[in-house]
Design a protein around this motif. Structure first.
Motif, PDB file in Angstrom:
ATOM      1  N   VAL A 163      -5.601   1.895  -7.053  1.00  0.00           N
ATOM      2  CA  VAL A 163      -6.528   2.003  -6.749  1.00  0.00           C
ATOM      3  C   VAL A 163      -7.640   0.943  -6.999  1.00  0.00           C
ATOM      4  O   VAL A 163      -7.733   0.090  -6.073  1.00  0.00           O
ATOM      5  N   THR A 170      -5.980  16.754  -4.875  1.00  0.00           N
ATOM      6  CA  THR A 170      -5.410  15.367  -5.659  1.00  0.00           C
ATOM      7  C   THR A 170      -4.559  14.949  -4.453  1.00  0.00           C
ATOM      8  O   THR A 170      -4.936  13.890  -4.664  1.00  0.00           O
ATOM      9  N   PHE A 171      -3.259  15.308  -4.351  1.00  0.00           N
ATOM     10  CA  PHE A 171      -2.388  14.497  -3.655  1.00  0.00           C
ATOM     11  C   PHE A 171      -2.781  14.062  -2.605  1.00  0.00           C
ATOM     12  O   PHE A 171      -3.047  12.654  -2.341  1.00  0.00           O
ATOM     13  N   SER A 228      -6.605   7.874   0.479  1.00  0.00           N
ATOM     14  CA  SER A 228      -7.313   6.519  -0.122  1.00  0.00           C
ATOM     15  C   SER A 228      -5.673   5.902   0.459  1.00  0.00           C
ATOM     16  O   SER A 228      -6.178   5.068   1.119  1.00  0.00           O
ATOM     17  N   LEU A 229      -5.206   5.994   0.985  1.00  0.00           N
ATOM     18  CA  LEU A 229      -3.695   5.421   1.740  1.00  0.00           C
ATOM     19  C   LEU A 229      -4.237   5.004   3.142  1.00  0.00           C
ATOM     20  O   LEU A 229      -4.171   3.546   3.152  1.00  0.00           O
ATOM     21  N   PHE A 259      -9.787  14.954 -11.915  1.00  0.00           N
ATOM     22  CA  PHE A 259      -8.481  16.117 -12.250  1.00  0.00           C
ATOM     23  C   PHE A 259      -8.201  16.119 -13.732  1.00  0.00           C
ATOM     24  O   PHE A 259      -7.867  16.822 -14.356  1.00  0.00           O
ATOM     25  N   ALA A 309      -6.992   2.278   3.398  1.00  0.00           N
ATOM     26  CA  ALA A 309      -6.735   0.940   2.847  1.00  0.00           C
ATOM     27  C   ALA A 309      -5.475   0.468   4.503  1.00  0.00           C
ATOM     28  O   ALA A 309      -5.848  -0.518   4.793  1.00  0.00           O
ATOM     29  N   PHE A 350      -5.632  -0.900  -3.855  1.00  0.00           N
ATOM     30  CA  PHE A 350      -6.152  -0.329  -2.704  1.00  0.00           C
ATOM     31  C   PHE A 350      -8.115  -1.079  -2.519  1.00  0.00           C
ATOM     32  O   PHE A 350      -8.417  -1.051  -1.395  1.00  0.00           O
ATOM     33  N   MET A 351      -8.883  -1.406  -3.153  1.00  0.00           N
ATOM     34  CA  MET A 351     -10.166  -1.547  -3.356  1.00  0.00           C
ATOM     35  C   MET A 351      -9.946  -3.669  -3.940  1.00  0.00           C
ATOM     36  O   MET A 351     -11.643  -3.925  -3.435  1.00  0.00           O
ATOM     37  N   HIS A 387     -12.299   5.022  -1.314  1.00  0.00           N
ATOM     38  CA  HIS A 387     -11.763   5.149  -2.182  1.00  0.00           C
ATOM     39  C   HIS A 387     -12.017   5.376  -4.201  1.00  0.00           C
ATOM     40  O   HIS A 387     -11.931   5.969  -5.184  1.00  0.00           O
ATOM     41  N   PHE A 388     -13.293   5.594  -4.385  1.00  0.00           N
ATOM     42  CA  PHE A 388     -14.380   5.019  -5.093  1.00  0.00           C
ATOM     43  C   PHE A 388     -14.201   6.945  -5.620  1.00  0.00           C
ATOM     44  O   PHE A 388     -14.472   7.133  -6.842  1.00  0.00           O
ATOM     45  N   LYS A 425      -3.179   5.153 -12.215  1.00  0.00           N
ATOM     46  CA  LYS A 425      -3.732   4.959 -11.182  1.00  0.00           C
ATOM     47  C   LYS A 425      -5.123   4.716 -10.879  1.00  0.00           C
ATOM     48  O   LYS A 425      -4.986   4.081  -9.265  1.00  0.00           O
ATOM     49  N   PHE A 426      -6.042   4.790 -11.814  1.00  0.00           N
ATOM     50  CA  PHE A 426      -7.444   4.277 -11.966  1.00  0.00           C
ATOM     51  C   PHE A 426      -7.147   2.835 -11.151  1.00  0.00           C
ATOM     52  O   PHE A 426      -7.574   2.534 -10.638  1.00  0.00           O
ATOM     53  N   LEU A 452      -5.684  11.608  -2.408  1.00  0.00           N
ATOM     54  CA  LEU A 452      -4.391   9.998  -3.047  1.00  0.00           C
ATOM     55  C   LEU A 452      -3.746   9.699  -1.535  1.00  0.00           C
ATOM     56  O   LEU A 452      -3.926   8.273  -1.096  1.00  0.00           O
ATOM     57  N   MET A 453      -3.758  10.299  -1.162  1.00  0.00           N
ATOM     58  CA  MET A 453      -3.053  10.048   0.998  1.00  0.00           C
ATOM     59  C   MET A 453      -3.974   9.697   1.674  1.00  0.00           C
ATOM     60  O   MET A 453      -4.016   8.516   2.556  1.00  0.00           O
ATOM     61  N   LEU A 512     -14.595   1.085   0.306  1.00  0.00           N
ATOM     62  CA  LEU A 512     -14.109   1.230  -0.617  1.00  0.00           C
ATOM     63  C   LEU A 512     -15.461   1.732  -1.314  1.00  0.00           C
ATOM     64  O   LEU A 512     -14.619   2.836  -2.373  1.00  0.00           O
ATOM     65  N   LEU A 555       1.330   6.639  -6.864  1.00  0.00           N
ATOM     66  CA  LEU A 555       0.498   7.361  -7.144  1.00  0.00           C
ATOM     67  C   LEU A 555       1.004   8.726  -7.473  1.00  0.00           C
ATOM     68  O   LEU A 555       0.698   9.827  -7.976  1.00  0.00           O
ATOM     69  N   ASP A 578     -12.073   8.616  -4.006  1.00  0.00           N
ATOM     70  CA  ASP A 578     -11.429   8.911  -5.170  1.00  0.00           C
ATOM     71  C   ASP A 578     -10.629   8.945  -6.432  1.00  0.00           C
ATOM     72  O   ASP A 578     -10.040   9.254  -7.567  1.00  0.00           O
ATOM     73  N   ILE A 579     -11.084   7.449  -7.169  1.00  0.00           N
ATOM     74  CA  ILE A 579     -10.969   7.395  -8.297  1.00  0.00           C
ATOM     75  C   ILE A 579     -12.100   8.114  -9.043  1.00  0.00           C
ATOM     76  O   ILE A 579     -11.568   8.720 -10.386  1.00  0.00           O
ATOM     77  N   TYR A 616       0.767  -0.822   0.009  1.00  0.00           N
ATOM     78  CA  TYR A 616       0.231   0.167   0.298  1.00  0.00           C
ATOM     79  C   TYR A 616       0.918   1.004   0.104  1.00  0.00           C
ATOM     80  O   TYR A 616       0.550   2.043  -0.514  1.00  0.00           O
ATOM     81  N   THR A 671       0.912  11.099 -10.520  1.00  0.00           N
ATOM     82  CA  THR A 671      -0.025  12.788 -10.315  1.00  0.00           C
ATOM     83  C   THR A 671       1.487  14.260 -10.560  1.00  0.00           C
ATOM     84  O   THR A 671       1.038  14.900 -11.660  1.00  0.00           O
ATOM     85  N   ILE A 727     -10.128  11.316 -10.109  1.00  0.00           N
ATOM     86  CA  ILE A 727      -8.873  11.204 -10.646  1.00  0.00           C
ATOM     87  C   ILE A 727      -9.394  11.500 -12.392  1.00  0.00           C
ATOM     88  O   ILE A 727      -8.938  11.898 -12.714  1.00  0.00           O
ATOM     89  N   ALA A 740       0.990   3.986  -3.103  1.00  0.00           N
ATOM     90  CA  ALA A 740       0.511   5.540  -2.738  1.00  0.00           C
ATOM     91  C   ALA A 740       2.020   5.859  -3.567  1.00  0.00           C
ATOM     92  O   ALA A 740       1.844   7.746  -4.086  1.00  0.00           O
TER      93      ALA A 740
END
Lengths: 659, 123, 279
Positions: B63, C72-73, C79-80, C270, C83, B67-68, C260-261, B59-60, C76-77, C257, B28, C263-264, B21, B32, C267, B25
């Motif tokens: 994740v 955005t960054f 999201s980490l 953006f 997880a 992650f998912m 994260h969604f 990236k998509f 993403l973090m 879930l 990602l 987040d995507i 993970y 970016t 993405i 990260a």
């Protein structure tokens, strides 16, 4: 077995009370659900209003969907009769143009969203879990939430009838910019928008539930390719709903933002493109019509084998065709927009895709004919409706294929030809299928059989009336009569077909009246029957009529497609299995049942209040009412999450174990 | 219910997951950064657009598959999500194709009447 | 059989036909639906960017790529951290899960803060409102809907965090929920105090003065920070067994879930809304 206590109506010599007490739908097993010492009130009564408001039983929820659907079907039918009365003769003044606009808008909206869809949902709820050998759906409280949110949506959409602004009047498809604040300044369209949003939420929640149930809660041995076709169609319809409704959600959000916050989505003066509404609406709207027809196709696919005494012909192909229809249904939406000037490439692409979608539909019809071929046909009432379906849906398909040719459609668009087409597929298709299903599964749900004579009579009157109403409309359309116009001149050659259509509508009304009367009579006084009156093939028929609260005394093991047929012809093997499983269940402490809950209902009430705030209140009070509704909704969700999903255990009745 | 040890190992040991993970990260974040720098680089537009789309897709996918957890879950979850994703992607593409066609250019964004007529005739 | 197993297999639920837990399956189906939802909204925005009416504002003049890259960054973090929170609770490590959830909430809140700042900036400095142009309408609706999804997620995360403090014996400790909310409020207070304290310290140092001067100016902020930190730690001290363990991992996972969604989707937004405008 103690008799159920306190029916809905207080004790009297009231025959309604008598029937509800005796139908056993309310309570066959009066096993007291134990209360838990906790902060949360666990509703435990099995009869009475509260038991209905807090029920999480898929059979009761299905029954409620059915009752509401049939009620709104009558409302939509009354709206249609008024339309036909107005159009019976040229230059009629029974209705004003404004009233007429409200009637055709509400007729369409009501029939699609408040009649056919919930009637299909009634069957999805009641029958599907029984067909897969499950005890309930995956998320019983979410199921209840879907029902009550549907009711909330139905209320909001119809509120206009009781208010000075009147009902929504911009067509069931609400094209921009007619629905903009400029051209529809009062609240009727706001109510239409919010009502549809609520119906969307309800439908999506229910469909998510059904998808998880079908995928994850099948009885042992019930592989996907052994599922009854009705369950397959439930699955495909659920997929269509969760994937198509977001498009109309977005379209409605954009429309609402234009109306409430003066955004520019469809505001031409600031660069908005009203055609975008049409695209987003039909991206939803086309899959929606497959949502309306697939359940009926599933029902017919159950009825034909039963009454032909043969398995369904070409089961894998029928399933695959259903999937293809669902998938291709997302690729054809602009065939509703052939005359909007999209350009040659787009028009041709959609015309081709539309023609392609006729193929899997045709394949299904051939498979149904193959099922009938060489069968020992029993012409009972459900079979009559199913046969009527095949023929009438085919005719609707023919006019549909004619529409698929874009040049021909240029003449047919917005004419009565379209009305003829979709009523043939919706009444001749969806409605016939659903009416067939009611007859077919009535004995299972209520333990009574409908009289053959009266059932068949209602079929014939409906059949004649329906054709008399809508067949002339093909000619009216080809002769140029436009849709959605409240009157017509006498010298256009449209007089006779219109008059005939109105007579037909009256006959259709009588037929529906006979059908409903027969049903109501049978519900209270019909001939009682025991199990499996049709000698059917699928698992729901293995249950007592009506089914006990816990569905199966012992979870069945499935050995083949047409699982119950296998059970009936391998009785010893099945009896042995049952004994083993019954012992296992006993070791667990019995059958696990979910507690009833008031919180789904509370959440829906909150949503209803919030929607009234947004759509109905004047600007001064909008925010307050919406916030109050929001708080109630959040409280409902919060308490729903916190009460947890424990349950209680009961033991099946001895007679169920041994049947 | 008995758990076979083999099943637990199937998706890597838990410490491993933690490391994975963190590494993803960082990846990602780097991707970016590359995207942001890339838009200012002097390449033809189509090159940059393709690169952006590819990087975003990467990236998509990281994740959703890591992650998912799709990489380690039953395939049906992946299929289910991709049905929605593909349908959405296809619908967006089709709508853009329709609205991008010559016939759909709003008259307000065309500067002169002659252009309108020329476009119409050039069908 | 309800025998307690030594470890829970978080990837196989034997009570379902496929082995996928019901809550996970329903979330994936919902996310498939949400793809269509955001797809239509993104399509609306892109359609209106194809042929903007004359006189439309140019996004390139308005967007701040630095701010958006930063947010955005941050997302993403977050999201980490989400997880990691799921990973932690699957191993039964509640403390670690709580810290990871808090960080996720923190980053999510920063993202929202950046978005609020961005909207304010666009409205007041560039006069881009939701009503005065097509760009404003589609931009604010799309990013605002995404932001609403983030806000719902933050709200859900906070409730999950508080839920992780629910004691096994709620009858004996009825005030646990309100204590949990107070704990969150104290954390928010601590964060705010620390932000202002850092700003205050920076100003003081920039003015050439020392740390003692800072204490003189902003003593109130420092006291506030210490008090709220102390209160939040006091409210979170262990009080006995909590009713939250590996069995609740599925709820944290489904929430993950969703997060994260979101987040995507960002993405995609953006790239399609911001980056493409710079070409």
């Amino acid at each position: 077995m103690s008799p159920p206590s306190s029916p809905i109506f207080r004790a009297s010599n009231n025959p309604i009370m008598d029937a509800t007490v005796k139908t056993n739908l309310i309570a066959k097993d009066d096993h007291a659900a134990p209360t838990r010492a906790s902060v949360f009130w666990r509703p435990t009564s099995k009869t009475g209003l509260v038991s209905w408001l807090t029920t999480v039983d898929h059979k009761r929820i299905g029954f409620l969907y059915g009752i509401f659907a049939l009620f709104f079907f009558l409302v939509g039918g009354a709206e249609a009769l008024l339309i036909r009365l107005q159009l019976a003769v040229p230059n009629n003044d029974l209705l004003t143009a404004q009233q007429y606009n409200e009637l055709f808008t509400m007729h369409g909206t009501t029939m699609i969203f408040l009649a056919v869809m919930p009637l299909s949902a009634a069957f999805f709820n009641f029958i599907m879990p029984l067909q897969i050998g499950a005890r309930d759906v995956a998320f019983p409280r979410l199921n209840a939430f879907s029902l009550w949110t549907f009711v909330a949506g139905a209320i909001i959409i119809n509120l206009g009838w009781f208010m000075k602004e009147g009902a929504p009047d911009a067509g069931w498809f609400g094209y921009a910019p007619l629905t903009s604040k400029t051209y529809s300044p009062d609240h009727s369209i706001d109510m239409w928008v919010m009502g549809l949003q609520l119906l969307g939420v309800a439908s999506i929640a229910a469909s998510l539930n059904f998808i998880v149930t079908i995928i994850n809660m099948r009885a042992p041995g019930m592989t996907m390719m052994r599922l009854p076709v009705f369950t397959w169609m439930t699955l495909f319809t659920a997929f269509l709903i969760v994937l198509a409704f977001p498009a109309i959600t977005i379209a409605l959000v954009e429309l609402m933002m234009d109306r409430l916050f003066h955004t520019n989505f469809f505001e031409v003066s600031n660069g908005g493109l009203p055609i975008l509404w049409q695209h987003l609406f039909w991206v939803f709207g086309h899959p929606e019509v497959y949502i309306l027809i697939l359940p009926a196709m599933g029902i017919v696919s159950e009825i034909l084998p039963t009454f032909s005494r043969k398995p369904l012909f070409g089961y894998p192909i029928v399933v695959f065709s259903g999937a293809s229809i669902g998938f291709l249904g997302f690729a054809v939406w602009s065939h509703h927009m052939f005359t909007t000037g999209m350009g040659t490439v787009a028009t041709a692409a959609f015309a081709l895709a539309t023609m392609a979608i006729a193929v899997p539909t045709g394949v299904k019809i051939f498979n149904w004919i193959g099922t009938l071929w060489g069968g020992h046909l029993q012409m009972r009432t459900p079979m009559m409706f199913a046969l009527g379906f095949i023929w009438m849906f085919m005719m609707g398909g023919f006019s549909g294929i004619m529409h698929a040719a874009a040049p021909a459609d240029a003449q047919q668009q917005d004419s009565y030809f379209v009305i003829a087409h979709f009523h043939y597929v919706l009444i001749g298709g969806s409605l016939f299928g659903l009416l067939a299903g009611i007859h077919y599964w009535f004995p299972l749900m209520f333990g009574r059989r409908v009289s053959e004579f009266w059932g068949k009579l209602s079929f014939w009157v409906v059949f004649v009336g329906f054709n008399a109403t809508f067949f002339p409309m093909h000619f009216l359309g080809l002769n140029g009569m436009p849709r959605r116009t409240f009157t017509y001149d006498a010298n256009l050659g449209w007089n006779t077909p219109n008059f005939l259509a109105t007579i037909g509508a009256m006959i259709l009304g009588v037929g529906i009246g006979i059908y409903f009367s027969v049903m109501i009579y049978t519900f209270f006084k019909g001939e009682r029957i025991k199990k499996d009156p049709w000698d059917a093939r699928t698992l729901e028929w293995s249950l007592p009529t009506p089914p006990p609260e816990y569905n199966f005394a012992v979870t069945p093991t499935v050995h083949a497609r047409d699982a119950y047929w296998y059970e009936k012809h391998h009785k010893e093997e099945i009896a042995k299995e049952k004994a083993v499983h019954a012992k296992e269940d006993e070791a667990h402490g019995g059958i696990h049942m979910p507690f009833a809950s008031i919180y789904p209902f509370v959440t829906s009430v909150g949503i209803l209040v919030a929607s009234i705030g947004i759509a109905v209140m004047d600007p001064g009070h909008k925010l307050v009412v919406a916030l109050v509704g929001g708080v109630i909704m959040l409280a409902g969700i919060f308490l729903w999450a916190h009460e947890g999903n424990e349950g209680y255990h009961i033991r099946p009745d001895k007679e169920d174990l041994n049947s | 219910m008995s758990i076979s040890p083999a099943k637990a190992d199937h998706h890597g040991s838990d410490d491993n997951k933690f490391q994975i993970y963190i590494q993803i990260a960082m990846l990602l974040a780097v991707l970016t950064g590359v995207e942001i720098v890339g838009i200012f680089l002097p390449f033809p537009t189509w090159v940059i657009v393709t690169a952006l789309v590819v990087l975003s897709a990467v990236k998509f996918l990281y994740v959703i598959f890591f992650f998912m957890h799709l990489r380690w879950d039953k395939a049906f979850c992946t299929i289910l999500f991709f049905i929605g994703l593909m349908l959405a992607g296809g619908t967006v593409w089709a709508l853009l194709a329709i609205f991008g066609a010559k016939d759909s250019i709003p008259l307000t964004s065309i500067s002169s009447a002659t252009t309108v007529v020329a476009n119409y005739l050039a069908v | 059989m309800s025998s307690t197993s030594a470890t829970i297999d978080h990837h196989h639920d034997h009570t379902t036909t496929t082995g996928i837990p019901n809550k996970k399956l329903v979330m994936w189906a919902f996310l498939a639906s949400d793809c269509m939802f955001f797809g239509c909204l993104i399509a609306t925005h892109l359609i209106y960017r194809l042929h903007p009416p004359p006189g439309s504002p140019n996004p390139k003049d308005i967007f701040s790529i630095e701010l958006t890259s930063f947010s955005t960054f941050i997302l993403l973090m977050s999201s980490l951290m989400m997880a990691l929170a799921v990973n932690a609770i699957q191993k039964g490590n509640i403390k670690s899960m709580r810290w990871s959830l808090l960080t996720t909430i923190f980053f999510g809140a920063i993202f929202l803060g950046c978005q609020v700042y961005e909207f304010q900036h666009f409205v007041h400095v560039y006069h881009l409102t939701i009503t005065n142009s097509m760009l404003g309408t589609t931009f604010y609706t799309l990013t605002g809907t995404h932001g609403t999804h983030v806000a719902i997620g933050v709200f859900w995360l906070i409730l999950m965090y508080v839920r992780s403090f629910q004691p096994k014996n709620t009858a004996a400790d009825r005030g646990w929920f309100w204590r949990g909310l107070l704990h969150i409020a104290a954390i928010c207070g601590a964060v705010l105090f620390s932000i202002f304290a850092v700003i205050g310290l920076t100003h003081t140092l920039q003015a050439g003065e020392g740390f003692t001067a800072f204490l003189g100016h902003d003593f109130g902020l420092v006291i506030g920070l210490v008090a709220t930190l102390g209160l939040s730690m006091f409210l979170a001290r262990p009080r006995g067994q909590v009713a939250f363990d590996q069995a609740n991992a599925i709820d944290v996972e489904s929430m993950g879930l969703y997060w994260h969604f979101v987040d995507i989707v960002w993405i995609v937004i953006f790239t399609a809304v911001y980056l493409l405008e710079y070409l």
